[in-house]
Design an enzyme around this catalytic site. Structure first.
Site, PDB file in Angstrom:
ATOM      1  N   SER A 261     -57.494  71.346  68.665  1.00 55.74           N
ATOM      2  CA  SER A 261     -58.480  70.870  67.670  1.00 55.74           C
ATOM      3  C   SER A 261     -59.792  71.657  67.765  1.00 55.74           C
ATOM      4  CB  SER A 261     -58.735  69.370  67.821  1.00 55.74           C
ATOM      5  OG  SER A 261     -59.028  69.033  69.151  1.00 55.74           O
ATOM      6  N   HIS A 341     -50.332  68.579  81.272  1.00 60.20           N
ATOM      7  CA  HIS A 341     -51.480  69.151  80.552  1.00 60.20           C
ATOM      8  C   HIS A 341     -51.405  70.665  80.624  1.00 60.20           C
ATOM      9  CE1 HIS A 341     -55.637  69.937  79.324  1.00 60.20           C
ATOM     10  NE2 HIS A 341     -55.520  68.773  78.704  1.00 60.20           N
ATOM     11  N   ASP A 396     -54.401  60.446  77.272  1.00 57.02           N
ATOM     12  CA  ASP A 396     -53.644  59.622  76.327  1.00 57.02           C
ATOM     13  C   ASP A 396     -52.792  58.557  77.000  1.00 57.02           C
ATOM     14  OD1 ASP A 396     -54.620  60.999  74.100  1.00 57.02           O
ATOM     15  OD2 ASP A 396     -53.189  62.621  74.431  1.00 57.02           O
TER      16      ASP A 396
HETATM   17  C1  LIG Z   1     -49.412  68.462  77.334  1.00 56.41           C
HETATM   18  C2  LIG Z   1     -48.241  69.415  77.244  1.00 56.41           C
HETATM   19  C3  LIG Z   1     -47.979  69.721  75.765  1.00 56.41           C
HETATM   20  C4  LIG Z   1     -48.601  70.702  77.986  1.00 56.41           C
HETATM   21  O1  LIG Z   1     -47.590  71.631  77.727  1.00 56.41           O
HETATM   22  P1  LIG Z   1     -47.389  72.925  78.624  1.00 56.41           P
HETATM   23  O2  LIG Z   1     -48.698  73.560  78.889  1.00 56.41           O
HETATM   24  O3  LIG Z   1     -46.353  73.748  77.951  1.00 56.41           O
HETATM   25  O4  LIG Z   1     -46.875  72.280  79.972  1.00 56.41           O
HETATM   26  P2  LIG Z   1     -46.018  72.958  81.120  1.00 56.41           P
HETATM   27  O5  LIG Z   1     -46.298  74.420  81.206  1.00 56.41           O
HETATM   28  O6  LIG Z   1     -46.216  72.128  82.332  1.00 56.41           O
HETATM   29  O7  LIG Z   1     -44.526  72.777  80.556  1.00 56.41           O
HETATM   30  C5  LIG Z   1     -43.434  73.362  81.206  1.00 56.41           C
HETATM   31  C6  LIG Z   1     -42.196  72.578  80.895  1.00 56.41           C
HETATM   32  O8  LIG Z   1     -42.369  71.225  81.361  1.00 56.41           O
HETATM   33  C7  LIG Z   1     -42.099  70.327  80.333  1.00 56.41           C
HETATM   34  N1  LIG Z   1     -42.998  69.201  80.410  1.00 56.41           N
HETATM   35  C8  LIG Z   1     -44.352  69.234  80.361  1.00 56.41           C
HETATM   36  N2  LIG Z   1     -44.855  67.985  80.345  1.00 56.41           N
HETATM   37  C9  LIG Z   1     -43.784  67.152  80.390  1.00 56.41           C
HETATM   38  C10 LIG Z   1     -43.668  65.745  80.361  1.00 56.41           C
HETATM   39  N3  LIG Z   1     -44.736  64.948  80.276  1.00 56.41           N
HETATM   40  N4  LIG Z   1     -42.428  65.219  80.390  1.00 56.41           N
HETATM   41  C11 LIG Z   1     -41.331  66.021  80.465  1.00 56.41           C
HETATM   42  N5  LIG Z   1     -41.385  67.363  80.463  1.00 56.41           N
HETATM   43  C12 LIG Z   1     -42.618  67.918  80.427  1.00 56.41           C
HETATM   44  C13 LIG Z   1     -42.400  71.108  79.061  1.00 56.41           C
HETATM   45  O9  LIG Z   1     -41.754  70.517  77.930  1.00 56.41           O
HETATM   46  C14 LIG Z   1     -41.857  72.468  79.418  1.00 56.41           C
HETATM   47  O10 LIG Z   1     -40.466  72.426  79.290  1.00 56.41           O
HETATM   48  P3  LIG Z   1     -39.647  73.679  78.660  1.00 56.41           P
HETATM   49  O11 LIG Z   1     -39.873  74.805  79.623  1.00 56.41           O
HETATM   50  O12 LIG Z   1     -38.249  73.185  78.622  1.00 56.41           O
HETATM   51  O13 LIG Z   1     -40.233  73.926  77.312  1.00 56.41           O
HETATM   52  C15 LIG Z   1     -46.974  68.799  77.911  1.00 56.41           C
HETATM   53  O14 LIG Z   1     -47.269  68.463  79.257  1.00 56.41           O
HETATM   54  C16 LIG Z   1     -46.448  67.606  77.177  1.00 56.41           C
HETATM   55  O15 LIG Z   1     -45.664  67.743  76.224  1.00 56.41           O
HETATM   56  N6  LIG Z   1     -46.876  66.358  77.586  1.00 56.41           N
HETATM   57  C17 LIG Z   1     -46.514  65.174  76.878  1.00 56.41           C
HETATM   58  C18 LIG Z   1     -47.328  65.032  75.607  1.00 56.41           C
HETATM   59  C19 LIG Z   1     -48.793  64.732  75.906  1.00 56.41           C
HETATM   60  O16 LIG Z   1     -49.100  63.902  76.742  1.00 56.41           O
HETATM   61  N7  LIG Z   1     -49.709  65.384  75.170  1.00 56.41           N
HETATM   62  C20 LIG Z   1     -51.144  65.122  75.314  1.00 56.41           C
HETATM   63  C21 LIG Z   1     -51.865  66.263  75.946  1.00 56.41           C
HETATM   64  S1  LIG Z   1     -53.555  65.889  76.251  1.00 56.41           S
END
Ligand SMILES: CC(C)(COP(=O)(O)OP(=O)(O)OC[C@H]1O[C@@H](n2cnc3c(N)ncnc32)[C@H](O)[C@@H]1OP(=O)(O)O)[C@@H](O)C(=O)NCCC(=O)NCCS
Length: 460
Positions: A261, A341, A396
């Protein structure tokens, strides 16, 4: 009598006299030195390398690539957010509060983010009154929101309504009139304050129209703070809920410049799109499930979990059974919402301060107890799962449980609350983008073919 006063602030419908500088006056004092500092840095050190980009980062969402300048806040992976150098705890201690309240007023963080300074009580009161004076929506915007179908997601309604408000953009009007470049920030500040002032009513009308009787039964009161006015417009009277919303609207404002955002608002703003256009673009990003929509998803997920636990015929679940239920979702390929995150590697301090609020005000709430138990269990499960770089909760993971406690049950609306708060951070940054004369953003992209050729020639 007024001759003894050094300055007089006068806001259209409200006359408010003060000896202290207003927000705009303070910015006028601060901006020239910062402009000079940046000019000097570019002249003396323009060639210094502050970051690099690997192939993995180019394909990996540019994680950790240092290529943006944002003045308002900074994020440390271990410590979490600092707003202009202040942690959340320091903000809670030092920023002005409502009479008898313990949480910062969002107006005070708006001042802090814009100026880098902790405002006085008087300056915050002045700002509350200024915002109250700028509130009010054109009739066509009210009619438009009322005409939206109830099935339209509240975030889509928010985006459309802010775009309609763009008809009032002073930046656009003055730009078309030949405004000089050094005046861009002042016009951006005007639009930003107008928009921040109007957003609570936009959000409240969307809320009342989608879920209630379609009427906002409160007229903005200049003697109430911005959050309390917002709550009354939504239809909430409780003083304790006022405190929650002050905290909520403060901690969601800003999370440095690279999140979707903030970055989107900055990027679109770099084309000199006015604050209404830029903020709408940012809100479209906030509406994504990996960003702001996660708070809605967390609550739906937690309530489903609660139902599953009840199906087991128990009110309280063991940690082992909870872990099993969480594994079910992970094994089905779903993420645990509210955990992980892109930058943070520890529990988000925005989570912790909401947990502290719950411990103080609603320690026996059954949903809070479940959220606490999830906090005990999920980090271990996610660590064993082995994918995420951060198994800890983010902001969140907690907000929905607090809102629900006070009867705010409309999950689809939660991201709008996030958006109203985020306006304070991203619009403050936009003012600084204009003050520092940041140019249109245009990073270089390359093709996979280019990368393949580059690594081939580099390894020779
Ligand atoms: C926030 C978020 C988007 C960050 O993504 P990111 O920077 O790509 O995170 P990572 O590098 O740790 O991800 C590596 C892997 O772990 C997985 N992973 C990350 N958070 C996860 C979670 N809460 N549950 C399960 N798997 C998760 C990702 O999907 C990714 O899998 P992939 O390699 O199969 O695509 C991710 O942690 C997420 O989807 N969290 C849940 C949604 C959420 O809470 N969003 C609010 C953010 S403030």
């Amino acid at each position: 009598m007024f001759t003894r006063l050094t300055r007089v602030a006068y806001n259209r419908s409200v006359r408010f006299y003060s000896t202290e500088p207003t927000l705009k006056e303070r910015l006028l004092q601060i901006i020239p030195a910062k402009v000079e500092q940046v000019k000097q840095l570019k002249t003396d050190h323009g060639d210094k390398i502050i970051g690099t980009c690997t192939v993995a980062q180019a394909y990996g969402g540019m994680r950790s690539v240092k290529s943006l300048v944002t003045e308002t806040s900074s994020l440390d992976p271990e410590e979490g957010i600092r707003f202009r150098g202040l942690t959340i705890k320091e903000c809670q201690e030092r920023l002005p509060k409502a009479t008898g309240g313990a949480e910062p007023l969002p107006e005070s963080i708006l001042w802090l983010l814009l100026t880098g300074e902790v405002p006085t009580d008087g300056q915050v009161k002045q700002l509350s009154k200024d915002l109250a004076a700028r509130a009010g929506l054109p009739k066509f915007v009210v009619d438009m929101i009322k005409a939206f179908p109830k099935e339209m997601h509240p975030m889509s309604q928010l985006g459309a309504a802010v775009l309609a408000l763009q008809t009032g953009s002073k930046f656009t009007e003055q730009y078309q009139g030949g405004m000089k470049k050094d005046q861009y920030w002042a016009a951006t500040l005007e639009d930003s304050l107008d928009l921040i002032a109007k957003l609570p009513e936009v959000a409240a009308l969307i809320y009342r129209n989608t879920y209630k009787d379609g009427k906002v039964n409160h007229k903005v009161d200049p003697n109430l703070d911005w959050s309390a006015n917002f709550n009354r417009m939504l239809g909430y009277e409780s003083k304790e809920f006022d405190e929650l919303m002050r905290l909520y609207l403060t901690i969601h404002t800003d999370h440095e410049g690279g999140n979707v955002s903030a970055h989107t608002t900055h990027l679109v703003g770099s084309a000199l799109s006015d604050p209404y256009l830029s903020f709408t673009a940012g809100m479209c990003g906030l509406a994504g499930p990996l960003h702001g929509l996660a708070n809605q998803e967390v609550l739906t997920w937690t309530l489903n979990l609660q139902k599953r636990i009840k199906q087991d015929g128990v009110n309280e679940v063991s940690n082992e059974r909870l872990a099993e239920l969480i594994w079910e979702g992970l094994n089905a390929g779903r993420v645990v919402p509210g955990f992980g995150h892109a930058v943070l590697r520890k529990t988000d301090p925005r989570y912790t301060c909401q947990r502290e609020f719950a411990l103080k005000h609603l320690p026996q709430d059954p949903l809070f107890k479940l959220v606490s138990q999830i906090y005990e269990v999920v980090p271990d499960v996610l660590t064993k799962h082995g994918k995420t770089k951060n198994p800890f909760p983010n902001v969140d993971a907690h907000s929905g449980c607090l809102l629900t406690h006070y009867g705010f049950n409309e999950h689809n609306f939660y991201t709008v609350l996030f958006g109203v708060s985020r306006a304070i951070g991203v619009l403050s940054s936009l003012v600084w983008d204009r003050a520092l004369g940041h140019p249109i953003e245009r990073p270089k992209s390359v093709t996979t073919e280019w990368i393949a050729n580059f690594v081939k020639s580099d390894s020779k």
